[in-house]
Design a protein around this motif. Structure first.
Motif, short mmCIF file in Angstrom:
data_model
loop_
_atom_site.label_atom_id
_atom_site.label_comp_id
_atom_site.label_asym_id
_atom_site.label_seq_id
_atom_site.Cartn_x
_atom_site.Cartn_y
_atom_site.Cartn_z
N LEU A 107 27.33 90.08 12.79
CA LEU A 107 26.03 91.00 12.20
C LEU A 107 24.70 90.37 13.26
O LEU A 107 23.89 90.85 13.74
N GLY A 108 24.56 88.98 12.96
CA GLY A 108 23.58 88.28 13.74
C GLY A 108 23.64 88.60 15.15
O GLY A 108 22.84 88.57 15.94
N LEU A 110 24.99 91.12 16.64
CA LEU A 110 24.64 92.26 16.95
C LEU A 110 23.40 92.49 17.36
O LEU A 110 22.74 93.27 18.14
N ARG A 111 22.50 91.99 16.36
CA ARG A 111 21.11 92.01 16.34
C ARG A 111 20.46 91.44 17.74
O ARG A 111 19.72 92.03 18.42
N ARG A 114 21.36 93.49 20.83
CA ARG A 114 20.68 94.84 20.70
C ARG A 114 19.39 94.58 21.54
O ARG A 114 18.65 95.22 22.09
N LEU A 145 28.34 97.36 23.03
CA LEU A 145 27.75 96.36 22.09
C LEU A 145 28.72 96.03 21.00
O LEU A 145 29.12 94.85 20.72
N PHE B 213 18.21 102.83 17.51
CA PHE B 213 18.56 102.20 18.62
C PHE B 213 18.39 103.05 19.93
O PHE B 213 17.45 103.08 20.70
N ALA B 240 17.57 95.52 12.01
CA ALA B 240 18.96 94.65 11.93
C ALA B 240 19.20 93.53 11.10
O ALA B 240 20.24 93.52 10.48
N TYR B 243 19.78 95.00 7.85
CA TYR B 243 21.22 95.63 7.69
C TYR B 243 22.11 94.46 7.42
O TYR B 243 23.12 94.46 6.79
N GLN B 244 21.94 93.33 8.27
CA GLN B 244 22.64 92.08 7.99
C GLN B 244 22.68 91.74 6.73
O GLN B 244 24.01 91.47 5.86
#
Lengths: 578, 588
Positions: A107-108, A110-111, A114, A145, B213, B240, B243-244
């Motif tokens: 998830l990190g 993904l950030r 993005r 992604l 996004f 984000a 969300y994490q």
């Protein structure tokens, strides 16, 4: 919502700096410490899994042997039993820990990714930006992604586990019989390197072709369906639809190829395991004619050998998913390549964020634009080079300019070029200083430009307005809304300023969208207002109200108007006929 | 296994079968023969599993006790392993091919369905979004058909086979399996349910994130103009991170439940191992001094124990495939459920037979409507209208939006079947005429001209292949008549300028003129126009209408236009209202 976030300025350190290209290696190193933990835990869990099977095999057979030899009662069954239970718990909890930490890492990523994409897109100049702003292109970007961030979890981790398990079993094999290392090493090379590599290579072409076909197929679908009626009434739809089917057929073939690579790869992995088992048994046994059986050679303990065979079977389960994951790698690579197409060498005029902010501060002090002069000025579109005919233009503080002309004469293009939003030729002098307007952030900070179809964000009305001025008070928002005759409408909404607008402002009429964008611009209170057809689809009373707002409380120093509608603003304005 | 079967049945009965599940089930039934073959391979797999365990158990116990092994048993064991690999290979290939057949079949079905829907497809979504459904969403069904569906069978088969082979050897092991299997299944349902809930929530949050996004990216140009890109970046970064955080708190719980399940399975195996170990050592409290199983049997049981729980765990892993498929099925069903219902056609046809004799008046007309209407969920979408258009007549149709003007055009195009009353073409009922023959007489000029990706030339000649291809002269003539030649000459690439989805700097008026040129090139007599001037400013609209007037003389024309763009040169002006058709005045 946004205004609370705007003030929090978190600095996002990212190893993908703006100029870096994306690589799979970069993905791994993006957050190395976040990645080490899941790797370590996962390795422990995998080893525990392999050891569990090996050890319990040994335990049972040793227990059986002990009884057969009559030493059953003195056999220490507590320690191995405890180890077996411990391994079971370690394996389970390890898998759990690995999943949790790996997902956290994912998830990190993904950030980070993005934001990387965002930075790349911000660095693009406006003309290229439009190309990439189409919905389906962006949609693909988002799914790319999602594909890529799964790479460490799906490809890299299983590979590491398999490799290290092999190493652990190799140590075990050394203690049984060093000769066993040979077949083990060869099988290891096949399992961990050759088979996945070959299958990955074999499939990667198909994956690549499949992805390209997918894009192609999709755009052909959209293109054909957008002309469905014309093609149907001409009686040619069948021919065109057949071409669509041909593409589908090719896609199917590449899919078959990929699937074959995966299935064959797995079969091959099984084959290697079987060969490894056969070789191992051959090495530790010697045929004795008299017993008609194969005897273990001296120094090899049967119980250990059982543990070894069982751990090989456990390894087999670990290497089987590798083939599939290496095919998945092909997909990640295609995704990466596509994302990297976004990447371009950083533009020189793109100032780093900090400078940009400095400029914002400087803006307040910096001189107002009081004079804009254009010579041989012509705005044009990058793709077709269509635009207005070149002209000379001088605009000074206090001017009101009305650009008129037939449709297709390039009014909007001219205005966009003045706003620095569109390619242009000729020279522009701002306050007698020659400047390049296109993509010039410092210049654009001083002007407010309402394009033909402004963008309304999927946020609340208030948040949309505050994009014009993040510090605006509610009463300022209301007065801006009042200036564009939207205040009554917003007041009647149940949630008022907090009303959430749908994607691209679809629940607004075209006129409302434009007025909302105009209100946002008015909040910027910059001296120069460039408006492209602000009155489209509005009734007389509304137009009059907006005009009087623009002539009184929101009067700009310079107003450039493109409109085919007669309005008060036109009275006394300098008219430029294109 | 009967118990676990019952539990499964209870699970099935407990949940109402959704339309998605029915839809997926029906699709799977199309390939039932392949799935049966896959089940055959599954049985082979189960048999080879037991065979392998038996042979290896013998080899192992010989090795432990006698330091030797029988080659034939080893060969059997390895052969069983090979058999297992081969049956897996076969099963995989068959299931993948079944999944492919289902998906590609469904895809061409969807495409032809969308074709049939014609303009009605846009009621569902725009074309780009439809293409996502037709391609991505259908491919999202893959895992369900190639993995989940066959795995459901394996989940019932493998434990059954293992139980059967265990029952004669050790009652206690049998009972441990029997007791734990239902527990595992009950737990799985519980966990699966929880995980499904968590997953759904995750999914919606992730979708929101992607949406944000997308939204910010699409408006990037605007953000740049407003100098707010950094704020947007912070917003992306913050949401984000948020969300994490929330996701991790959900995932920690979700994984914990799977981990408990795994632990449960491992503990059962450990229990069996302990029982076997103690039994072999002859120290079981109730059986001191004797062993309930031989070493061979113990090895056999130990080898089978993990395999008993493995399929269940795999099914748990594949569970998301089912969810993904059901989510996709919702979207696909929406397309398939959008129909031009054909029930009314039959009633229309029965009405028609009565009409044929009685109504003769309208047969004279080129196009005649008789009591033509639409109903939509009980309400009149178009009030019954009776009117006619003579050959060469130019009719202006106006009315409020949503009153059915476009539907009337779509009907004439042959895309609307859901109507009552009658439509006659040249005195023939619309149902009886050759549709493709009729369509070839039509030219269609919608609000947004229909363009494909390609050059202007390609678009002008779209659908005019082969013998219909006009000469360059005809092309030039059409361009002159429609007054396109002026702006095309200015284009650097002329007729070879590419038209893309984004247009290429051509204005709305110019695009409409190209559309007129295309209609001229098709040499058709009946022109249907749907608000060709909306979206154009008044001056441009007037100019386009003037051109239309001059080129459409002698053609039969039905033009839908708002009062804001009056068609002053029309022979007739029809106004559609909720009450029906009014003919306020006749020109001339």
């Amino acid at each position: 919502m946004s205004h609370s976030l705007i003030n929090k300025r978190s600095m996002n350190k990212s190893p993908f700096n703006k100029s870096a290209k994306l690589t799979l290696k970069g993905l791994l190193l993006a957050n190395p410490w976040g990645f080490v933990i899941p790797v370590l835990i996962g390795v422990l869990a995998s080893l525990a899994g392999v050891a569990l099977l090996g050890l319990s095999g040994w335990f049972i057979s040793a227990a059986g042997l002990a009884t057969a030899m009559g030493v059953g009662l003195v056999f220490n069954y507590l320690t191995p039993g405890a180890i077996v239970r411990g391994l079971a718990i370690l394996r389970t909890s390890g898998r759990y820990g690995e999943q949790v930490t790996a997902h956290n890492h994912l998830l990190g990523l993904l950030r980070i990714l993005r934001l990387w994409v965002w930075d790349q897109r911000v660095a693009k100049d406006s003309a290229n930006l439009h190309e990439q702003s189409r919905g389906d292109l962006l949609q693909r970007l988002v799914s790319d992604l999602d594909q890529i961030i799964r790479w460490p979890l799906v490809v890299f981790l299983p590979w590491i586990y398999a490799l290290l398990s092999y190493v652990a079993v190799a140590i075990f094999a050394y203690f049984i019989l060093p000769a066993l290392l040979w077949p083990l090493a060869i099988a290891g090379v096949f399992h961990v390197f050759i088979v996945p590599y070959i299958c990955g290579r074999f499939a990667s072409h198909a994956v690549h072709v499949g992805q390209i076909l997918g894009v192609h197929r999709r755009s052909r679908f959209v293109s054909l369906f957008s002309a469905l009626i014309t093609l149907t009434i001409r009686g040619h739809w069948k021919d065109y639809a057949e071409r669509l089917e041909q593409l589908d057929e090719r896609q199917r073939k590449s899919e078959i190829l990929i699937q074959q690579a995966v299935s064959l790869g797995r079969l091959l992995a099984y084959g290697v395991t079987i060969a490894l088992l056969a070789c191992s048994f051959y090495l530790i046994g010697s045929f004795s004619g008299e017993a008609g059986q194969w005897l273990l050679i001296d120094g090899v303990k049967g119980t250990w050998m059982i543990g070894y065979v069982l751990s090989l079977l456990a390894i087999n389960e670990l290497v089987l998913p590798l083939v599939q994951s290496f095919v998945a790698q092909g997909q990640s690579q295609v995704g990466l390549r596509r994302l990297n197409q976004l990447h371009q060498e950083p533009l020189i005029q793109e100032p780093p964020i900090r400078e940009q902010q400095a400029e914002i501060h400087a803006k307040n002090d910096s001189e107002q634009v009081i004079k804009m002069a254009f010579t041989h000025w012509r705005g044009f579109h990058a793709s077709s080079e269509m635009g207005n005919t070149a002209l000379d233009l001088l605009i000074e503080s206090g001017d009101r300019v009305w650009i008129r002309g037939e449709s297709g004469s390039g009014k909007s293009t001219l205005l966009a070029a003045i706003a620095g939003d569109c390619l242009s030729s000729g020279d522009a002098f701002i306050n007698d200083e020659k400047q390049d307007l296109y993509g010039n952030q410092a210049y654009q900070n001083k002007i407010s430009y309402l394009p033909q179809s402004p963008y309304i964000f999927q946020q609340s009305i208030g948040a949309n307005l505050r994009l014009g001025n993040s510090n605006a008070t509610d009463s300022e928002l209301w007065s801006a809304l009042d200036a564009v005759v939207l205040a009554d409408w917003v007041q009647n909404l149940p949630n008022g300023l907090d009303t959430l607008l749908s994607s691209q402002g679809r629940n607004l009429s075209g006129g409302q969208r434009k007025r909302l964008a105009l209100a946002r611009l008015l909040l910027r209170s910059s001296g120069i207002l460039l408006l492209d057809e602000p009155f489209d689809g509005l009734d007389k009373a509304t137009i009059e109200h907006i005009c009087s707002s623009l002539q009184n409380e929101y009067k700009p120093d310079i107003l450039v108007l493109v409109s085919h509608v007669e309005s008060q603003l036109g009275i006394g304005a300098r008219i430029i006929e294109l | 296994m009967t118990k676990s079967n019952e539990a499964k049945k209870a699970r099935r009965a407990g949940r109402v079968k959704t339309s998605e599940a029915t839809f997926l089930g029906e699709l799977a039934d199309q390939q039932s023969s392949k799935y049966r073959l896959a089940q055959g391979f599954g049985v082979l797999f189960a048999v080879s599993l037991v065979l392998q365990a038996w042979a290896l158990a013998n080899v192992f116990s010989d090795m432990a006790l006698h330091q030797s092994f029988s080659l034939s048993l080893l060969v059997i064991g390895l052969f069983a392993l090979l058999l297992r690999a081969l049956s897996n290979f076969g099963r995989e290939r068959i299931c993948a091919s079944a999944s492919r057949d289902i998906r590609y079949g469904l895809r061409s079905e969807l495409v032809s369905h969308l074709t049939k829907l014609g303009p009605a497809r846009l009621r569902i979504e725009e074309d780009a979004a439809l293409s996502t459904r037709v391609y991505e969403q259908i491919d999202a069904l893959d895992d369900f058909f190639s993995r989940y569906k066959p795995q459901v069978f394996m989940v019932t088969l493998l434990p059954c086979v293992i139980l059967l082979s265990v029952v004669s050897i050790s009652w206690i092991t049998f009972f441990v399996f029997m007791m734990t299997a239902p527990l595992v299944i009950v737990f799985m349902i519980f966990v699966g349910h929880k995980a499904a809930q968590a997953n759904r929530r995750q999914f919606s949050v992730l979708a929101m994130l992607s949406n944000q996004f997308m939204d910010l990216s699409q408006g990037l140009a605007e953000l740049k103009r407003l100098n707010k890109t950094q704020e947007a970046r912070d917003r992306l970064s913050d949401s984000a991170s948020a969300y994490q955080k929330t996701t991790m708190s959900v995932l920690i719980l979700a994984f914990l439940s799977t981990a408990t399940l795994e632990l449960f399975a491992s503990l059962s195996i450990a229990m069996i191992a302990l029982y076997l170990g103690l039994g072999l050592l002859e120290v079981l409290p109730w059986q001191v001094g004797e062993s309930p199983v031989t070493l061979t049997q113990a090895m056999f049981l130990l080898l089978l124990a993990p395999e008993f729980y493995l399929p269940l765990r795999q099914l748990g892993n594949d569970y998301h495939a089912k969810q993904k498929a059901e989510a996709a099925a919702t979207d696909l069903l929406e397309i398939l459920n959008t129909t031009l219902s054909d029930t009314t056609i039959q009633t229309a046809e029965s009405v028609m037979s009565e009409l044929i004799e009685s109504e003769v008046v309208e047969k004279e007309a080129f196009i005649g409507f008789h009591q033509l209407s639409w109903t939509e969920s009980g309400h009149h979408r178009l009030a019954p209208i009776t009117a006619q258009i003579a050959q060469g007549e130019r009719v202006w149709l106006s009315g409020e939006s949503g009153i059915g003007k476009s539907s009337l055009l779509h009907l004439l195009l042959g895309f609307e079947e859901d109507y009552q009353g009658q439509l006659f073409i040249n005195g023939q009922a619309f149902q009886n005429i050759d549709l493709s023959d009729w369509r070839s007489k039509l030219a269609w000029l919608p609000q947004t001209p229909e363009w494909v990706n390609g050059s202007i030339r390609r678009n002008l000649l779209l659908g005019l292949e082969g013998s219909q291809t006009p000469t360059d002269e005809a092309l030039q003539q059409a361009l002159e008549k429609s007054q396109c030649d002026d702006f095309i000459q200015v284009l650097p690439e002329g007729l070879d300028t590419k038209l893309t989805e984004l247009g290429s700097g051509l204005s709305g008026g110019q695009m409409q003129r190209l559309s007129i040129a295309r209609a001229l090139l098709s040499k058709t007599d009946v022109w249907l126009l749907d608000e060709p001037c909306s979206g154009l400013d008044n001056d441009t609209a007037e100019a386009v209408l003037d051109t239309l007037e001059s080129v459409s003389r002698g053609k039969t024309l039905l033009i839908v236009s708002h009062d804001t763009h009056p068609i002053t040169w029309a022979d007739k002006h029809w106004t559609l209202t909720k009450g029906g058709l009014n003919e306020p005045f006749i020109n001339q």
